[in-house]
Motif scaffolding. Structure first.
Motif, PDB file in Angstrom:
ATOM      1  N   LYS A 177     -75.284 -46.064   8.585  1.00 13.98           N
ATOM      2  CA  LYS A 177     -74.383 -45.222   7.777  1.00 13.98           C
ATOM      3  C   LYS A 177     -74.115 -45.865   6.419  1.00 13.98           C
ATOM      4  O   LYS A 177     -72.983 -45.920   5.939  1.00 13.98           O
ATOM      5  CB  LYS A 177     -73.071 -44.951   8.531  1.00 13.98           C
ATOM      6  CG  LYS A 177     -73.286 -44.246   9.870  1.00 13.98           C
ATOM      7  CD  LYS A 177     -71.974 -44.080  10.621  1.00 13.98           C
ATOM      8  CE  LYS A 177     -72.190 -43.368  11.959  1.00 13.98           C
ATOM      9  NZ  LYS A 177     -73.074 -44.118  12.871  1.00 13.98           N
ATOM     10  N   LEU A 178     -75.187 -46.358   5.832  1.00  7.54           N
ATOM     11  CA  LEU A 178     -75.123 -46.956   4.497  1.00  7.54           C
ATOM     12  C   LEU A 178     -75.360 -45.884   3.440  1.00  7.54           C
ATOM     13  O   LEU A 178     -76.198 -44.994   3.628  1.00  7.54           O
ATOM     14  CB  LEU A 178     -76.192 -48.036   4.343  1.00  7.54           C
ATOM     15  CG  LEU A 178     -75.898 -49.437   4.852  1.00  7.54           C
ATOM     16  CD1 LEU A 178     -77.150 -50.303   4.741  1.00  7.54           C
ATOM     17  CD2 LEU A 178     -74.761 -50.071   4.081  1.00  7.54           C
ATOM     18  N   GLU A 179     -74.648 -45.979   2.343  1.00  9.49           N
ATOM     19  CA  GLU A 179     -74.867 -45.067   1.222  1.00  9.49           C
ATOM     20  C   GLU A 179     -75.251 -45.857  -0.016  1.00  9.49           C
ATOM     21  O   GLU A 179     -74.697 -46.931  -0.266  1.00  9.49           O
ATOM     22  CB  GLU A 179     -73.606 -44.242   0.946  1.00  9.49           C
ATOM     23  CG  GLU A 179     -73.326 -43.187   1.999  1.00  9.49           C
ATOM     24  CD  GLU A 179     -72.253 -42.210   1.570  1.00  9.49           C
ATOM     25  OE1 GLU A 179     -71.782 -42.308   0.405  1.00  9.49           O
ATOM     26  OE2 GLU A 179     -71.877 -41.350   2.394  1.00  9.49           O
ATOM     27  N   GLU A 180     -76.196 -45.312  -0.770  1.00  9.59           N
ATOM     28  CA  GLU A 180     -76.620 -45.976  -1.999  1.00  9.59           C
ATOM     29  C   GLU A 180     -75.762 -45.517  -3.169  1.00  9.59           C
ATOM     30  O   GLU A 180     -75.477 -44.324  -3.328  1.00  9.59           O
ATOM     31  CB  GLU A 180     -78.085 -45.673  -2.300  1.00  9.59           C
ATOM     32  CG  GLU A 180     -78.595 -46.377  -3.546  1.00  9.59           C
ATOM     33  CD  GLU A 180     -80.068 -46.136  -3.818  1.00  9.59           C
ATOM     34  OE1 GLU A 180     -80.569 -46.645  -4.839  1.00  9.59           O
ATOM     35  OE2 GLU A 180     -80.713 -45.433  -3.016  1.00  9.59           O
ATOM     36  N   THR A 232     -71.632 -49.470   1.261  1.00 10.03           N
ATOM     37  CA  THR A 232     -72.562 -49.030   0.222  1.00 10.03           C
ATOM     38  C   THR A 232     -73.461 -50.182  -0.221  1.00 10.03           C
ATOM     39  O   THR A 232     -73.167 -51.351   0.006  1.00 10.03           O
ATOM     40  CB  THR A 232     -71.819 -48.495  -1.009  1.00 10.03           C
ATOM     41  OG1 THR A 232     -71.009 -49.548  -1.568  1.00 10.03           O
ATOM     42  CG2 THR A 232     -70.942 -47.306  -0.655  1.00 10.03           C
ATOM     43  N   TYR A 233     -74.566 -49.818  -0.865  1.00  9.36           N
ATOM     44  CA  TYR A 233     -75.443 -50.831  -1.467  1.00  9.36           C
ATOM     45  C   TYR A 233     -75.914 -50.345  -2.831  1.00  9.36           C
ATOM     46  O   TYR A 233     -76.009 -49.132  -3.071  1.00  9.36           O
ATOM     47  CB  TYR A 233     -76.637 -51.147  -0.562  1.00  9.36           C
ATOM     48  CG  TYR A 233     -77.648 -50.031  -0.433  1.00  9.36           C
ATOM     49  CD1 TYR A 233     -78.787 -49.974  -1.258  1.00  9.36           C
ATOM     50  CD2 TYR A 233     -77.495 -49.017   0.518  1.00  9.36           C
ATOM     51  CE1 TYR A 233     -79.709 -48.953  -1.129  1.00  9.36           C
ATOM     52  CE2 TYR A 233     -78.412 -47.998   0.650  1.00  9.36           C
ATOM     53  CZ  TYR A 233     -79.524 -47.967  -0.173  1.00  9.36           C
ATOM     54  OH  TYR A 233     -80.443 -46.953  -0.059  1.00  9.36           O
ATOM     55  N   TYR A 275     -76.174 -56.337   5.986  1.00  7.48           N
ATOM     56  CA  TYR A 275     -75.104 -55.506   6.547  1.00  7.48           C
ATOM     57  C   TYR A 275     -74.306 -56.265   7.604  1.00  7.48           C
ATOM     58  O   TYR A 275     -73.096 -56.092   7.726  1.00  7.48           O
ATOM     59  CB  TYR A 275     -75.712 -54.236   7.137  1.00  7.48           C
ATOM     60  CG  TYR A 275     -74.752 -53.352   7.890  1.00  7.48           C
ATOM     61  CD1 TYR A 275     -73.967 -52.425   7.224  1.00  7.48           C
ATOM     62  CD2 TYR A 275     -74.640 -53.441   9.277  1.00  7.48           C
ATOM     63  CE1 TYR A 275     -73.084 -51.608   7.916  1.00  7.48           C
ATOM     64  CE2 TYR A 275     -73.763 -52.628   9.978  1.00  7.48           C
ATOM     65  CZ  TYR A 275     -72.992 -51.713   9.296  1.00  7.48           C
ATOM     66  OH  TYR A 275     -72.124 -50.908   9.986  1.00  7.48           O
ATOM     67  N   ARG A 312     -80.385 -46.370   6.457  1.00  9.92           N
ATOM     68  CA  ARG A 312     -79.250 -45.594   5.945  1.00  9.92           C
ATOM     69  C   ARG A 312     -78.623 -44.746   7.045  1.00  9.92           C
ATOM     70  O   ARG A 312     -77.400 -44.630   7.144  1.00  9.92           O
ATOM     71  CB  ARG A 312     -79.705 -44.717   4.774  1.00  9.92           C
ATOM     72  CG  ARG A 312     -79.939 -45.464   3.489  1.00  9.92           C
ATOM     73  CD  ARG A 312     -79.996 -44.522   2.314  1.00  9.92           C
ATOM     74  NE  ARG A 312     -81.200 -43.716   2.314  1.00  9.92           N
ATOM     75  CZ  ARG A 312     -82.158 -43.776   1.381  1.00  9.92           C
ATOM     76  NH1 ARG A 312     -82.033 -44.630   0.378  1.00  9.92           N
ATOM     77  NH2 ARG A 312     -83.213 -43.006   1.443  1.00  9.92           N
ATOM     78  N   ARG A 313     -79.465 -44.157   7.885  1.00 11.60           N
ATOM     79  CA  ARG A 313     -78.959 -43.281   8.949  1.00 11.60           C
ATOM     80  C   ARG A 313     -78.288 -44.083  10.060  1.00 11.60           C
ATOM     81  O   ARG A 313     -77.174 -43.751  10.481  1.00 11.60           O
ATOM     82  CB  ARG A 313     -80.120 -42.453   9.524  1.00 11.60           C
ATOM     83  CG  ARG A 313     -79.751 -41.608  10.742  1.00 11.60           C
ATOM     84  CD  ARG A 313     -80.934 -40.761  11.192  1.00 11.60           C
ATOM     85  NE  ARG A 313     -82.121 -41.579  11.427  1.00 11.60           N
ATOM     86  CZ  ARG A 313     -82.360 -42.238  12.565  1.00 11.60           C
ATOM     87  NH1 ARG A 313     -81.497 -42.165  13.566  1.00 11.60           N
ATOM     88  NH2 ARG A 313     -83.472 -42.927  12.717  1.00 11.60           N
ATOM     89  N   LEU A 318     -86.361 -47.280   5.042  1.00 16.08           N
ATOM     90  CA  LEU A 318     -85.096 -47.247   4.312  1.00 16.08           C
ATOM     91  C   LEU A 318     -84.224 -46.091   4.806  1.00 16.08           C
ATOM     92  O   LEU A 318     -83.003 -46.236   4.949  1.00 16.08           O
ATOM     93  CB  LEU A 318     -85.372 -47.117   2.810  1.00 16.08           C
ATOM     94  CG  LEU A 318     -84.220 -47.392   1.865  1.00 16.08           C
ATOM     95  CD1 LEU A 318     -83.582 -48.749   2.127  1.00 16.08           C
ATOM     96  CD2 LEU A 318     -84.697 -47.302   0.413  1.00 16.08           C
ATOM     97  N   ASN A 319     -84.834 -44.952   5.100  1.00 19.76           N
ATOM     98  CA  ASN A 319     -84.079 -43.814   5.634  1.00 19.76           C
ATOM     99  C   ASN A 319     -83.494 -44.140   7.002  1.00 19.76           C
ATOM    100  O   ASN A 319     -82.365 -43.735   7.322  1.00 19.76           O
ATOM    101  CB  ASN A 319     -84.970 -42.577   5.729  1.00 19.76           C
ATOM    102  CG  ASN A 319     -85.186 -41.915   4.379  1.00 19.76           C
ATOM    103  OD1 ASN A 319     -84.420 -42.122   3.449  1.00 19.76           O
ATOM    104  ND2 ASN A 319     -86.241 -41.125   4.276  1.00 19.76           N
ATOM    105  N   LEU A 376     -81.557 -55.056   4.035  1.00 16.24           N
ATOM    106  CA  LEU A 376     -80.283 -54.351   4.131  1.00 16.24           C
ATOM    107  C   LEU A 376     -79.684 -54.473   5.531  1.00 16.24           C
ATOM    108  O   LEU A 376     -78.470 -54.624   5.684  1.00 16.24           O
ATOM    109  CB  LEU A 376     -80.472 -52.877   3.770  1.00 16.24           C
ATOM    110  CG  LEU A 376     -80.709 -52.560   2.296  1.00 16.24           C
ATOM    111  CD1 LEU A 376     -81.072 -51.093   2.116  1.00 16.24           C
ATOM    112  CD2 LEU A 376     -79.492 -52.920   1.453  1.00 16.24           C
TER     113      LEU A 376
END
Length: 219
Positions: free
Chosen positions: A20-23, A183-184, A152, A16-17, A12-13, A148
């Protein structure tokens, strides 16, 4: 030099990295749509799906293929995903590539519901729901990074998309929104084994299915 990564191997990290996804803080399902009461016939059908799955679960681990066959397919039929104009596409025909700078993430989707697809999947007008399946021994949360990544991909052509990862027992919905950054949100987990939450699961799937025409105008 392009770095090639397999979506199934990402954490998951990592997702996100790389993307460039933000929760965002997860909302309740009722913040997105109204949930219609199930008919008596729909409730009976949910309980039948639940009973069938529990019989196999009691015998041991339920494979990913059986999860799709026993629960995902009948649930999506019940929710309306088999109806026109929605088209379901399965794993063997859905190759996905997500490129970000010098990184290329590759993988294969499992189940994708699209509205009015063009000849090429990449040109589909609207992805309604992306579904990832795991066997019953794997936590549904473990499917989030891959889910994700695939969901995306759709944000290149629409404003938002719903995703679902499941092991047959637990159902984890996510909602992705295009933006800067994208975002998610992770929604409350649902469960087929619990009677009331199994009914809520069917209500949520029906509501997502009915959002297609509204969201198509927003894409």
């Amino acid at each position: 030099m392009i770095q090639n990564l397999e979506a199934s191997q990402l954490s998951l990290n990592d997702v996100r990295r790389l993307l460039k996804l933000e929760e965002r803080e997860g909302d309740a399902f009722t913040d997105f749509f109204s949930l219609e009461a199930l008919s008596e016939l729909e409730q009976q059908e949910i309980l039948k799906i639940r009973t069938d799955f529990r019989r196999y679960l009691s015998a041991g681990k339920v494979s990913e293929a059986l999860v799709k066959f026993l629960v995902i397919s009948p649930l999506m039929r019940l929710a309306g995903f088999f109806d026109i104009p929605i088209v379901l596409t399965m794993e063997d025909s859905i190759a996905i590539e997500v490129e970000d700078g010098d990184t290329l993430i590759k993988g294969r989707l499992e189940v994708l519901a699209v509205n009015q697809p063009d000849a090429e999947l990449a040109a589909a007008q609207f992805w309604i729901l992306v579904v990832g399946a795991k066997n019953s021994a794997i936590d549904s949360w473990a499917g989030l990074p891959q889910l994700l990544t695939y969901a995306y991909k759709s944000l290149q052509q629409q404003s938002s998309v719903w995703g679902l990862t499941t092991n047959g027992r637990n159902y984890q919905f996510v909602y992705l929104t295009r933006g800067n950054p994208c975002t998610y949100q992770i929604l409350p987990q649902l469960n087929l084994i619990d009677r009331e939450r199994s009914f809520l699961l069917a209500q949520v799937l029906k509501a997502i299915c009915k959002l297609q025409n509204v969201q198509l105008q927003l894409a």
